[in-house]
Design a protein around this motif. Structure first.
Motif, PDB file in Angstrom:
ATOM      1  N   ILE A   1      38.116  -7.678  32.012  1.00  7.43           N
ATOM      2  CA  ILE A   1      36.799  -6.879  31.776  1.00  7.43           C
ATOM      3  C   ILE A   1      36.574  -5.292  32.136  1.00  7.43           C
ATOM      4  O   ILE A   1      37.388  -5.143  33.086  1.00  7.43           O
ATOM      5  N   ARG A   2      36.174  -4.803  31.306  1.00  7.54           N
ATOM      6  CA  ARG A   2      35.843  -3.543  31.256  1.00  7.54           C
ATOM      7  C   ARG A   2      34.149  -2.940  31.765  1.00  7.54           C
ATOM      8  O   ARG A   2      33.609  -3.378  30.832  1.00  7.54           O
ATOM      9  N   GLY A   3      34.117  -2.240  32.721  1.00 12.10           N
ATOM     10  CA  GLY A   3      32.687  -1.718  32.979  1.00 12.10           C
ATOM     11  C   GLY A   3      31.874  -3.190  33.418  1.00 12.10           C
ATOM     12  O   GLY A   3      32.514  -4.133  33.918  1.00 12.10           O
ATOM     13  N   VAL A   4      30.808  -3.348  32.732  1.00  8.84           N
ATOM     14  CA  VAL A   4      29.989  -4.294  32.973  1.00  8.84           C
ATOM     15  C   VAL A   4      30.146  -5.525  32.268  1.00  8.84           C
ATOM     16  O   VAL A   4      30.203  -6.832  32.870  1.00  8.84           O
ATOM     17  N   ASP A   5      30.356  -5.506  30.825  1.00  7.48           N
ATOM     18  CA  ASP A   5      30.339  -6.793  29.902  1.00  7.48           C
ATOM     19  C   ASP A   5      31.223  -6.613  28.700  1.00  7.48           C
ATOM     20  O   ASP A   5      31.066  -7.393  27.829  1.00  7.48           O
ATOM     21  N   ASP A   6      32.202  -5.639  28.743  1.00  8.32           N
ATOM     22  CA  ASP A   6      32.928  -5.500  27.633  1.00  8.32           C
ATOM     23  C   ASP A   6      34.166  -6.506  28.180  1.00  8.32           C
ATOM     24  O   ASP A   6      34.973  -6.117  29.236  1.00  8.32           O
ATOM     25  N   THR A   7      34.289  -7.680  27.608  1.00 10.19           N
ATOM     26  CA  THR A   7      35.413  -8.843  27.996  1.00 10.19           C
ATOM     27  C   THR A   7      36.422  -9.105  27.025  1.00 10.19           C
ATOM     28  O   THR A   7      36.130  -8.974  25.780  1.00 10.19           O
ATOM     29  N   SER A   8      37.425  -9.539  27.294  1.00  5.29           N
ATOM     30  CA  SER A   8      38.441 -10.152  26.409  1.00  5.29           C
ATOM     31  C   SER A   8      38.957 -11.318  27.006  1.00  5.29           C
ATOM     32  O   SER A   8      39.194 -11.526  28.256  1.00  5.29           O
ATOM     33  N   ILE A   9      39.264 -12.578  26.182  1.00  6.09           N
ATOM     34  CA  ILE A   9      39.909 -13.720  26.820  1.00  6.09           C
ATOM     35  C   ILE A   9      40.924 -14.223  25.815  1.00  6.09           C
ATOM     36  O   ILE A   9      41.014 -14.065  24.699  1.00  6.09           O
ATOM     37  N   ALA A  10      41.964 -14.659  26.675  1.00  6.43           N
ATOM     38  CA  ALA A  10      43.148 -15.211  25.953  1.00  6.43           C
ATOM     39  C   ALA A  10      42.880 -16.211  24.954  1.00  6.43           C
ATOM     40  O   ALA A  10      42.183 -16.910  25.238  1.00  6.43           O
ATOM     41  N   ASP A  11      43.832 -16.291  24.009  1.00  8.44           N
ATOM     42  CA  ASP A  11      43.358 -17.324  22.813  1.00  8.44           C
ATOM     43  C   ASP A  11      43.664 -18.586  23.632  1.00  8.44           C
ATOM     44  O   ASP A  11      42.851 -19.605  23.113  1.00  8.44           O
ATOM     45  N   SER A  12      44.489 -18.591  24.360  1.00  9.39           N
ATOM     46  CA  SER A  12      44.855 -20.102  25.078  1.00  9.39           C
ATOM     47  C   SER A  12      43.646 -20.805  25.688  1.00  9.39           C
ATOM     48  O   SER A  12      43.766 -21.910  26.129  1.00  9.39           O
ATOM     49  N   VAL A  13      42.843 -19.923  26.291  1.00 11.41           N
ATOM     50  CA  VAL A  13      41.664 -20.443  27.223  1.00 11.41           C
ATOM     51  C   VAL A  13      40.107 -20.024  26.534  1.00 11.41           C
ATOM     52  O   VAL A  13      39.349 -20.534  27.118  1.00 11.41           O
ATOM     53  N   LYS A  14      40.422 -19.558  25.267  1.00 12.18           N
ATOM     54  CA  LYS A  14      39.056 -19.098  24.710  1.00 12.18           C
ATOM     55  C   LYS A  14      38.159 -20.254  24.419  1.00 12.18           C
ATOM     56  O   LYS A  14      38.458 -21.396  23.809  1.00 12.18           O
ATOM     57  N   GLY A  15      36.765 -20.255  24.574  1.00 11.95           N
ATOM     58  CA  GLY A  15      36.147 -21.291  24.500  1.00 11.95           C
ATOM     59  C   GLY A  15      35.824 -22.111  25.940  1.00 11.95           C
ATOM     60  O   GLY A  15      35.061 -22.855  25.996  1.00 11.95           O
ATOM     61  N   ARG A  16      36.653 -22.034  26.772  1.00 14.76           N
ATOM     62  CA  ARG A  16      36.524 -22.622  28.072  1.00 14.76           C
ATOM     63  C   ARG A  16      36.657 -21.856  29.401  1.00 14.76           C
ATOM     64  O   ARG A  16      35.813 -22.260  30.309  1.00 14.76           O
ATOM     65  N   PHE A  17      37.141 -20.578  29.169  1.00 14.24           N
ATOM     66  CA  PHE A  17      36.819 -19.609  30.186  1.00 14.24           C
ATOM     67  C   PHE A  17      36.228 -18.662  29.857  1.00 14.24           C
ATOM     68  O   PHE A  17      36.155 -17.953  28.734  1.00 14.24           O
ATOM     69  N   THR A  18      35.455 -18.016  30.889  1.00 15.32           N
ATOM     70  CA  THR A  18      34.706 -16.594  30.889  1.00 15.32           C
ATOM     71  C   THR A  18      34.925 -15.827  31.921  1.00 15.32           C
ATOM     72  O   THR A  18      35.125 -16.335  33.084  1.00 15.32           O
ATOM     73  N   ILE A  19      34.807 -14.503  31.901  1.00 13.50           N
ATOM     74  CA  ILE A  19      35.216 -13.623  32.795  1.00 13.50           C
ATOM     75  C   ILE A  19      33.682 -12.859  32.920  1.00 13.50           C
ATOM     76  O   ILE A  19      33.026 -12.525  31.855  1.00 13.50           O
ATOM     77  N   ALA A  20      33.124 -12.425  34.031  1.00 11.35           N
ATOM     78  CA  ALA A  20      31.941 -11.805  34.203  1.00 11.35           C
ATOM     79  C   ALA A  20      32.106 -10.910  35.643  1.00 11.35           C
ATOM     80  O   ALA A  20      32.518 -11.311  36.463  1.00 11.35           O
ATOM     81  N   ARG A  21      31.240  -9.900  35.542  1.00  2.00           N
ATOM     82  CA  ARG A  21      31.057  -9.139  36.485  1.00  2.00           C
ATOM     83  C   ARG A  21      29.733  -9.485  37.466  1.00  2.00           C
ATOM     84  O   ARG A  21      28.474  -9.419  36.971  1.00  2.00           O
TER      85      ARG A  21
END
Length: 108
Positions: free
Chosen positions: A47-67
């Motif tokens: 996560i960069r700043g407030v809401d610029d996020t990236s998720i690894a392909d292995s967990v995409k659709g299941r994991f989320t990152i948030a500030r």
């Protein structure tokens, strides 16, 4: 800056957990990594700043990152699988600043 993870534990496959990373000061770019026994430490989410996020392909659709606020980020993990078992680390991305780690164990 110091990082402290919380929220790990034991959960059945298909369940959910939310990890928290609390920082002692504002950190613009944070990451979650995980390391399973005998394996290398891999990045899971950024996560960069407030809401610029990236998720690894292995967990995409299941994991989320948030500030949550200036000093707390979350890693929401849904539909957990056995292979998600690992120690999860918070990291000030691009630095050698790490939290102590949080164990996540997924059982069948």
């Amino acid at each position: 800056v110091q990082l402290v993870e919380s929220g790990g534990g034991l959960v059945q496959a298909g369940g959910s957990l939310r990890l928290s990373c609390e920082t002692s000061g504002y950190v613009y770019h944070l990451a979650w990594y995980r390391q399973a026994p005998g394996k290398q430490r891999d990045v899971v989410a950024l996560i960069r700043g407030v809401d610029d996020t990236s998720i690894a392909d292995s967990v995409k659709g299941r994991f989320t990152i948030a500030r949550h606020n200036e000093r707390t980020i979350y890693l929401q993990m849904n539909n957990l699988k056995l292979e998600d078992t690992a120690v999860y680390y918070c990291n000030a991305y691009g630095t050698d600043i790490w939290g102590q780690g949080a164990q996540v164990t997924v059982s069948s």
